[in-house]
Scaffold this motif. Structure first.
Motif, short mmCIF file in Angstrom:
data_model
loop_
_atom_site.label_atom_id
_atom_site.label_comp_id
_atom_site.label_asym_id
_atom_site.label_seq_id
_atom_site.Cartn_x
_atom_site.Cartn_y
_atom_site.Cartn_z
N VAL A 1 0.83 -1.21 0.00
CA VAL A 1 0.00 0.00 0.00
C VAL A 1 0.86 1.26 0.00
O VAL A 1 0.62 2.18 -0.78
CB VAL A 1 -1.00 0.00 1.18
N LEU B 1 -3.06 7.40 -7.46
CA LEU B 1 -3.08 7.43 -5.99
C LEU B 1 -2.05 8.41 -5.43
O LEU B 1 -2.26 8.99 -4.36
CB LEU B 1 -2.87 6.03 -5.42
N VAL C 1 -6.13 3.70 2.65
CA VAL C 1 -6.19 2.79 1.51
C VAL C 1 -6.24 1.38 2.08
O VAL C 1 -5.29 0.93 2.72
CB VAL C 1 -4.97 2.97 0.58
N LEU D 1 -9.39 -2.24 -4.00
CA LEU D 1 -9.10 -1.35 -2.88
C LEU D 1 -10.33 -0.54 -2.51
O LEU D 1 -11.21 -0.31 -3.33
CB LEU D 1 -8.02 -0.32 -3.26
N VAL E 1 -10.52 3.33 -1.07
CA VAL E 1 -9.75 4.53 -0.74
C VAL E 1 -10.72 5.51 -0.11
O VAL E 1 -11.74 5.86 -0.69
CB VAL E 1 -9.10 5.14 -2.01
#
Length: 79
Positions: free
Chosen positions: A15, A39, A55, A63, A65
């Motif tokens: 991550v 990201l 995240v 994922l 977010v």
């Protein structure tokens, strides 16, 4: 605000890496080419607004977010 997607499994220890510019865990999913900036841009915007960015990888892939901005906008004003 939270956004979820589906996709390849993202290992928990990856991550931090995918939040850096030009990092990708898999080849681009589109023919237009991916630069690995999405990201990283979200992180830069969140940091500049002192927002909380989380995240969370899903065990089955993809994922979630989440970006949480301060409710008190005066917290964003430098003293």
């Amino acid at each position: 605000m939270a956004i979820s997607n589906t996709g390849p499994v993202v290992p928990e220890d990856a991550v931090d890496r995918i939040l850096r510019p030009f990092q990708r865990l898999a080849p681009p999913r589109t023919q237009s080419g991916s630069s690995g900036l999405g990201l990283a841009i979200v992180r830069t915007i969140a940091d500049s607004h002192r927002a909380d960015l989380r995240v969370l990888p899903h065990p089955g892939g993809g994922l979630t977010v989440t970006v949480s901005f301060a409710a008190d906008l005066t917290a964003l004003v430098d003293e």
